[in-house]
Design an enzyme around this catalytic site. Structure first.
Site, PDB file in Angstrom:
ATOM      1  N   GLU B  62      -0.436  10.048   0.064  1.00  0.00           N
ATOM      2  CA  GLU B  62       0.863   9.402  -0.079  1.00  0.00           C
ATOM      3  C   GLU B  62       1.537   9.722  -1.414  1.00  0.00           C
ATOM      4  O   GLU B  62       2.758   9.801  -1.496  1.00  0.00           O
ATOM      5  CB  GLU B  62       0.741   7.886   0.091  1.00  0.00           C
ATOM      6  CG  GLU B  62       0.532   7.425   1.527  1.00  0.00           C
ATOM      7  CD  GLU B  62      -0.879   7.667   2.060  1.00  0.00           C
ATOM      8  OE1 GLU B  62      -1.767   8.033   1.269  1.00  0.00           O
ATOM      9  OE2 GLU B  62      -1.086   7.492   3.276  1.00  0.00           O
ATOM     10  N   PHE B  85       2.471   3.324   7.359  1.00  0.00           N
ATOM     11  CA  PHE B  85       2.717   1.875   7.358  1.00  0.00           C
ATOM     12  C   PHE B  85       3.340   1.542   6.004  1.00  0.00           C
ATOM     13  O   PHE B  85       2.920   2.114   4.994  1.00  0.00           O
ATOM     14  CB  PHE B  85       1.406   1.087   7.501  1.00  0.00           C
ATOM     15  CG  PHE B  85       0.831   1.110   8.890  1.00  0.00           C
ATOM     16  CD1 PHE B  85       1.076   0.063   9.782  1.00  0.00           C
ATOM     17  CD2 PHE B  85       0.046   2.170   9.311  1.00  0.00           C
ATOM     18  CE1 PHE B  85       0.539   0.089  11.069  1.00  0.00           C
ATOM     19  CE2 PHE B  85      -0.485   2.206  10.593  1.00  0.00           C
ATOM     20  CZ  PHE B  85      -0.239   1.158  11.475  1.00  0.00           C
ATOM     21  N   ILE B  89       2.972   2.201   0.821  1.00  0.00           N
ATOM     22  CA  ILE B  89       3.919   2.520  -0.246  1.00  0.00           C
ATOM     23  C   ILE B  89       3.282   2.267  -1.614  1.00  0.00           C
ATOM     24  O   ILE B  89       3.649   2.873  -2.609  1.00  0.00           O
ATOM     25  CB  ILE B  89       5.216   1.686  -0.081  1.00  0.00           C
ATOM     26  CG1 ILE B  89       6.328   2.179  -1.015  1.00  0.00           C
ATOM     27  CG2 ILE B  89       4.995   0.221  -0.356  1.00  0.00           C
ATOM     28  CD1 ILE B  89       6.940   3.437  -0.551  1.00  0.00           C
ATOM     29  N   HIS B 131      -1.869  -3.798   7.028  1.00  0.00           N
ATOM     30  CA  HIS B 131      -1.000  -3.048   7.936  1.00  0.00           C
ATOM     31  C   HIS B 131       0.121  -3.929   8.475  1.00  0.00           C
ATOM     32  O   HIS B 131       0.587  -3.733   9.595  1.00  0.00           O
ATOM     33  CB  HIS B 131      -1.795  -2.480   9.114  1.00  0.00           C
ATOM     34  CG  HIS B 131      -2.776  -1.407   8.745  1.00  0.00           C
ATOM     35  ND1 HIS B 131      -3.963  -1.686   8.118  1.00  0.00           N
ATOM     36  CD2 HIS B 131      -2.731  -0.060   8.898  1.00  0.00           C
ATOM     37  CE1 HIS B 131      -4.631  -0.543   7.914  1.00  0.00           C
ATOM     38  NE2 HIS B 131      -3.897   0.451   8.384  1.00  0.00           N
TER      39      HIS B 131
END
Ligand code: TPP
Lengths: 321, 326
Positions: B62, B85, B89, B131
């Site tokens: 990510e 999901f 972040i 999640h």
């Protein structure tokens, strides 16, 4: 190493000396309390940025670090605009909004110094992807320190660059320290270049104080990248002459080692080489030194005489229109 | 205008497809977005049309997904990056917050970073604490980011197109529990400008300000309350940054009462910001009751679906809050 010409070596000398004199001046100004924030000096590591950037054009990108002045000068940054940025003036590269740790000029291919260790690696990978996608023949170079290679982003970036075969060159400036922490205490390998093995890309370790060696090695890696042959990792062993930032006495360094490395100063080495090869006499080198000192002094004058940014503009450029 | 009945998910896909056909510098990257079509099947079929060059599977990275998107954006492309999901972040936060959001400003206005980070947010799937989160308030807090939270197929398509054409980093939070909900969407090209709220239901007694899936729950609540003679106005801001204060203030001046509904935890949630905006506005003098927040409880989302329901506002909670205030 045979094909570095006299002109090239003299160009390298000028660039390296510009960096050194810029840093000397920044150190002096900072010590005098005239610059806000902090400055991380590149003195001692000039051969790396100079040797690498010699094979780049304005279309190629670099990402830099907190210790970024040398990268910017080698990539074509103007010392007056850089100095103005250190003085937080509106004529600086970032209009006084960025400072030493954020100097950037996208038109010159400089995607920013960076205050976050290890943050440039993903950005360089993205720029290299843009180069590949746009088929524009350009490459990107990511400069970072030995300690930065412990960040997760380093590993994510090398892996993605490898699987996507991106035109990016990762240049590790191994000056042995992450602030005070000796490399032997922050990783269990001697050569950072070994980390390339995990990603299936070429990795080499070279003398980062020998500008000709850096130039030759980087030139090959850059040309492979341009030909679509993918990324490389180059580790340049070097040494920072001063502390982590101006004001840090560097007491964690071994005194004898410091002395030995000062003898391997990349600028002294190059001066010797220029003289041995009879490419320049002492008087000629003196002339170059004076000329560059003049440029640095003029940059300071430019910065001092430049206007301050206006507080009314503080909200400008948060968003693009 | 001819309308088609499509799902929210199809609307997202169509927006990406149409923008990728219109502008060849738009591309999609993310984990399993290619043949697999992404974790929720949003990009199914796209790799067949655009090829692996423009629909790019990435490793589980990510940090580099968001960072490479920033790097590609600042050098001329218009990436759409999918974060599987919205919870993930957290891993991309440096690339997004310290890099993408600040480049233009730090660089003295000489860069633009046209990237979209798409991510499904919210609870309701029994997927537990890692999640199911609603982290929009973290992002709203960061100058340089725009934050979009569409609730319907019409909105999601029009807003995603605007996001892709925008020259700033846009965090685009998709409402995952409505991915399969259908709605009318024009067949012609259209865009929805940022910073324009939508009054999803006109009413005169109380203003309910809701985001994401709470827009749907508030509309359901409004129908129940209508039978009791209570006329609820439901406002969906659609974009949190930029924020359409005017539409909200006008509504509160009309109704004199405001209930803010969101799924995210109440503490530090976007609702506090909305309440403060109203308190600082001319609508303050028109308030007939204290502003109420109906929001997620301050706990991680639990696995057990009954517990999960009790953690975030349900239709009944909204109905009760309205009854209390009128
Ligand atoms: C993510 C992050 N962690 C910590 C710091 C504080 N910090 C600034 S420079 C530095 C050391 C970096 O060492 P290295 O990468 O080897 O580069 P060098 O300073 O030696 O050039 C640290 C820890 C930071 N800026 N960013």
């Amino acid at each position: 190493m045979g094909d570095v010409t006299k002109e090239q070596l003299l160009d390298f000398y000028k660039t390296m000396l510009t960096i050194r004199k810029f840093e000397d001046k920044a150190a002096e100004l900072f010590a005098a309390g005239r610059l806000p924030g902090f400055v991380h000096l590149y003195s001692g590591e000039e051969a790396v940025a100079t040797g690498v950037c010699a094979s780049l054009t304005n279309k190629d990108y670099i990402t830099s670090t907190h210790r970024g002045h040398g990268h910017l000068i080698a990539k074509g940054g103007q010392v007056d605009k850089m100095m103005a940025e250190l003085f937080a003036k509106v004529t600086g590269y970032c209009k006084g909004r960025g400072g030493s740790m954020h100097i950037a000029d996208v038109d010159l291919g400089i995607l920013g110094a960076n205050g976050i260790v290890g943050a440039g690696q993903p950005i360089a990978v993205g720029a290299a992807f843009a180069n590949q996608y746009l088929k524009n023949d350009a490459v990107s170079v990511c400069f970072f320190g030995d300690a930065a290679s412990n960040r997760g982003t380093f590993h994510e970036a090398l892996n993605l660059a490898s699987v996507w075969k991106l035109p990016v060159i990762f240049v590790c400036e191994n000056n042995r320290f992450g602030i005070s922490m000796n490399q032997k205490d922050h990783m269990n390998i001697v050569d950072v270049s070994q980390r390339a093995i995990s990603y299936g890309i070429p990795g080499v370790t070279i003398d980062g104080n020998d500008v000709a060696a850096v130039y030759e090695t980087a030139k090959d890696a850059i040309s492979r990248a341009r030909k679509g042959e993918g990324p490389s990792l180059i580790e340049c062993k070097t040494w920072r002459h001063y502390g982590h930032f101006q004001g840090d006495a560097g007491l964690y360094k071994d005194a004898q080692e410091q002395e030995e490395w000062l003898k391997k100063d990349p600028i002294l080495k190059l001066e010797e080489k220029l003289k041995v090869l009879k490419f320049a006499k002492d008087t000629e080198l003196k002339e170059i030194q004076q000329q560059i000192q003049g440029q640095i002094d003029a940059a300071v004058e430019f910065a001092e005489n430049s206007p301050e940014p206006s507080p009314e503009d503080v909200l400008a450029d948060v968003y693009a229109p | 205008m001819t309308m088609a009945l499509i799902t929210y998910k199809e609307a997202v896909r169509q927006a990406m497809q149409e923008e990728m056909r219109r502008d060849e510098n738009v591309f999609l990257l993310g984990e399993d977005v290619g043949v697999y079509g992404g974790a929720f099947g949003v990009s199914l079929g796209m790799v067949e049309e655009f090829g692996e060059e423009r629909v790019r599977d990435t490793p589980i990275s990510e940090g580099v997904i968001a960072g490479a998107a920033a790097g590609a954006a600042v050098t001329g492309l218009r990436p759409i990056a999918e974060i599987m999901f919205s919870d993930f972040i957290t891993i991309a936060m440096d690339s997004l917050v310290n890099q993408a959001a600040k480049m233009r400003y730090m660089f003295g206005g000489k860069a633009k970073v046209p990237m979209v980070l798409r991510m499904p947010g919210g609870s309701g799937t029994g997927a537990a604490a890692q999640h199911s989160q609603s982290l929009e308030a973290w992002l709203v807090h960061v100058p340089g980011l725009k934050v979009v939270m569409p609730s319907t197929p019409y909105d999601v398509k029009g807003l995603l197109k605007t996001a892709i054409r925008d020259d700033n980093p846009v965090v685009f939070i998709e409402t995952k529990t409505v991915y399969n909900k259908k709605g009318e969407v024009p067949e012609e090209d259209y865009v929805i400008p940022f910073g324009v709220a939508d009054v999803k239901r006109v009413g005169r007694d109380v203003t309910v300000f809701a985001t994401g899936v709470m827009v749907h729950r508030s509309l359901e609540a409004a129908e129940i309350l209508a039978k009791e003679g209570i006329d609820v106005e439901v406002i969906d801001p659609r974009t949190l940054v930029p924020f359409d204060k005017e539409t909200l203030v006008k509504s509160v001046i009309k109704t004199g009462k405001l209930i803010i509904v969101h799924e995210a935890c109440k503490r530090g949630g976007f609702g506090g910001e909305v309440a403060a905006e109203v308190m600082e506005s001319e609508a303050f003098d028109y308030l007939d009751a204290p502003i109420k927040r109906v929001a997620g409880k301050n706990n991680p989302i639990p696995y057990c679906m009954e517990l999960e329901k009790s953690a975030v506002p349900q239709v009944d909670d909204i109905v009760n809050a309205v009854r209390e205030i009128v």
